[in-house]
Design an enzyme around this catalytic site. Sequence first.
Site, mmCIF file in Angstrom:
data_model
loop_
_atom_site.group_PDB
_atom_site.id
_atom_site.type_symbol
_atom_site.label_atom_id
_atom_site.label_comp_id
_atom_site.label_asym_id
_atom_site.label_seq_id
_atom_site.Cartn_x
_atom_site.Cartn_y
_atom_site.Cartn_z
ATOM 1 C CB ALA A 65 50.190 65.202 42.895
ATOM 2 N N GLY A 108 54.117 63.578 39.667
ATOM 3 C CA GLY A 108 54.446 65.000 39.646
ATOM 4 C C GLY A 108 55.908 65.277 39.979
HETATM 5 N N1 CAA Z 1 51.042 61.543 48.362
HETATM 6 C C1 CAA Z 1 50.802 61.540 49.666
HETATM 7 N N2 CAA Z 1 51.487 60.778 50.553
HETATM 8 C C2 CAA Z 1 52.478 59.998 50.044
HETATM 9 C C3 CAA Z 1 52.776 59.951 48.677
HETATM 10 C C4 CAA Z 1 52.032 60.774 47.810
HETATM 11 N N3 CAA Z 1 52.278 60.846 46.484
HETATM 12 N N4 CAA Z 1 53.789 59.062 48.487
HETATM 13 C C5 CAA Z 1 54.100 58.592 49.703
HETATM 14 N N5 CAA Z 1 53.301 59.143 50.645
HETATM 15 C C6 CAA Z 1 53.296 58.893 52.084
HETATM 16 C C7 CAA Z 1 52.671 57.561 52.399
HETATM 17 O O1 CAA Z 1 51.259 57.657 52.465
HETATM 18 C C8 CAA Z 1 53.293 57.259 53.742
HETATM 19 O O2 CAA Z 1 52.634 58.022 54.719
HETATM 20 P P1 CAA Z 1 52.187 57.328 56.138
HETATM 21 O O3 CAA Z 1 53.504 56.997 56.797
HETATM 22 O O4 CAA Z 1 51.430 58.413 56.810
HETATM 23 O O5 CAA Z 1 51.406 56.113 55.777
HETATM 24 C C9 CAA Z 1 54.707 57.822 53.609
HETATM 25 O O6 CAA Z 1 54.643 58.780 52.545
HETATM 26 C C10 CAA Z 1 55.739 56.785 53.237
HETATM 27 O O7 CAA Z 1 55.295 56.125 52.063
HETATM 28 P P2 CAA Z 1 55.357 54.533 51.878
HETATM 29 O O8 CAA Z 1 55.095 53.850 53.172
HETATM 30 O O9 CAA Z 1 54.451 54.174 50.745
HETATM 31 O O10 CAA Z 1 56.902 54.350 51.484
HETATM 32 P P3 CAA Z 1 57.559 53.156 50.640
HETATM 33 O O11 CAA Z 1 59.025 53.363 50.782
HETATM 34 O O12 CAA Z 1 56.965 51.844 51.026
HETATM 35 O O13 CAA Z 1 57.129 53.420 49.113
HETATM 36 C C11 CAA Z 1 56.797 54.800 47.144
HETATM 37 C C12 CAA Z 1 57.624 54.548 48.426
HETATM 38 C C13 CAA Z 1 57.029 53.656 46.143
HETATM 39 C C14 CAA Z 1 57.276 56.121 46.551
HETATM 40 C C15 CAA Z 1 55.289 54.859 47.522
HETATM 41 O O14 CAA Z 1 55.121 55.753 48.606
HETATM 42 C C16 CAA Z 1 54.401 55.329 46.406
HETATM 43 O O15 CAA Z 1 54.094 54.574 45.492
HETATM 44 N N6 CAA Z 1 53.926 56.602 46.465
HETATM 45 C C17 CAA Z 1 52.976 57.128 45.516
HETATM 46 C C18 CAA Z 1 53.613 57.436 44.167
HETATM 47 C C19 CAA Z 1 52.581 57.951 43.205
HETATM 48 O O16 CAA Z 1 51.612 57.276 42.885
HETATM 49 N N7 CAA Z 1 52.778 59.204 42.682
HETATM 50 C C20 CAA Z 1 51.851 59.815 41.773
HETATM 51 C C21 CAA Z 1 50.955 60.768 42.510
HETATM 52 S S1 CAA Z 1 49.682 61.468 41.491
HETATM 53 C C22 CAA Z 1 50.448 62.696 40.585
HETATM 54 O O17 CAA Z 1 51.628 62.956 40.744
HETATM 55 C C23 CAA Z 1 49.558 63.438 39.622
HETATM 56 C C24 CAA Z 1 50.268 64.418 38.756
HETATM 57 O O18 CAA Z 1 50.741 64.073 37.666
HETATM 58 C C25 CAA Z 1 50.355 65.791 39.110
#
Ligand code: CAA
Length: 257
Positions: A65, A108
């Site tokens: 998400a 998500g």
């Molecule tokens: N939401 C919004 N933006 C996100 C995102 C997310 N879930 N995941 C990545 N992004 C964005 C980052 O903020 C970043 O944006 P900026 O360039 O503007 O800073 C861009 O995407 C690239 O991300 P990273 O620099 O973090 O990329 P990375 O390769 O270093 O890491 C990753 C990749 C491990 C996937 C890391 O991005 C990450 O951990 N993302 C979040 C994963 C997460 O926690 N997901 C759960 C969300 S909550 C949910 O899903 C609730 C539900 O059950 C419905």
Amino acid sequence: MSYENIIVEVHGAVGLIRLNRPKALNALNTALIRELNLALGAFSEDPQIGALVLTGSEKVFAAGADIKELQTLTYMDAYLGDAIRTWERLSYFRKPAIAAVAGFALGGGCELAMMCDFILAAENAKFGQPEIKLGILPGAGGTQRLARFVGKAKAMELCLTGRMMDAQEAERCGLVSRIVPSESLLEEALRTAKAIASMSLPIAMQIKDCINSAYETTMTEGVKFERRNFHAAFATQDQKEGMAAFIEKRPAKFVNR
Ligand code: CAA
């Protein structure tokens, strides 16, 4: 219909939806889910479409998400707006649906993949429910589907630690049906979906209903439900055609396709 957050294509009898917010690693925001649901509705109604492939890019299926959208959500907004409710549309899609996952399928993203009928994983696929690290929990069925698909121990460990598992581990624990070389994931997913779409659609839908009911009901009731569906298959022209084709040693040409 033009979309901003997904790319929609038709490949013969297969509908393809690519999640497409590359700058946000395909994070699933309200606009994307709205478009996804519109595309699912259109494929549901299109009689030419016999199966669906849902995919992302080579680097990411979906990083969950959109955290930037969720950050300011209040309890009242979430409760009154029934947050995440609209995500369920995919789980009600009645035609066969394959998730083709390359790269991250987190939160998500993993939950969306699990709403499909099965997951084909590229070698670089990574699955996880990292919500606990954000101070929340899975909200699109993750605790329920993961526990049913991979068992309690693995689901607990993944959701409580937020660690990712790779494609090999995901295949070993039954989350994915097969691992495919990364460069041929989409081709293989489309090939598989086309093979399914060449079968009788009502029979494919019955199979999907029966297997899904195994997660909802008792063995006795499930077997009864399967038998009723089995009986109903004999009301279709496709059963007559399928069996005639076998006996006449020719490929079947199903009517309901
Ligand atoms: N939401 C919004 N933006 C996100 C995102 C997310 N879930 N995941 C990545 N992004 C964005 C980052 O903020 C970043 O944006 P900026 O360039 O503007 O800073 C861009 O995407 C690239 O991300 P990273 O620099 O973090 O990329 P990375 O390769 O270093 O890491 C990753 C990749 C491990 C996937 C890391 O991005 C990450 O951990 N993302 C979040 C994963 C997460 O926690 N997901 C759960 C969300 S909550 C949910 O899903 C609730 C539900 O059950 C419905």
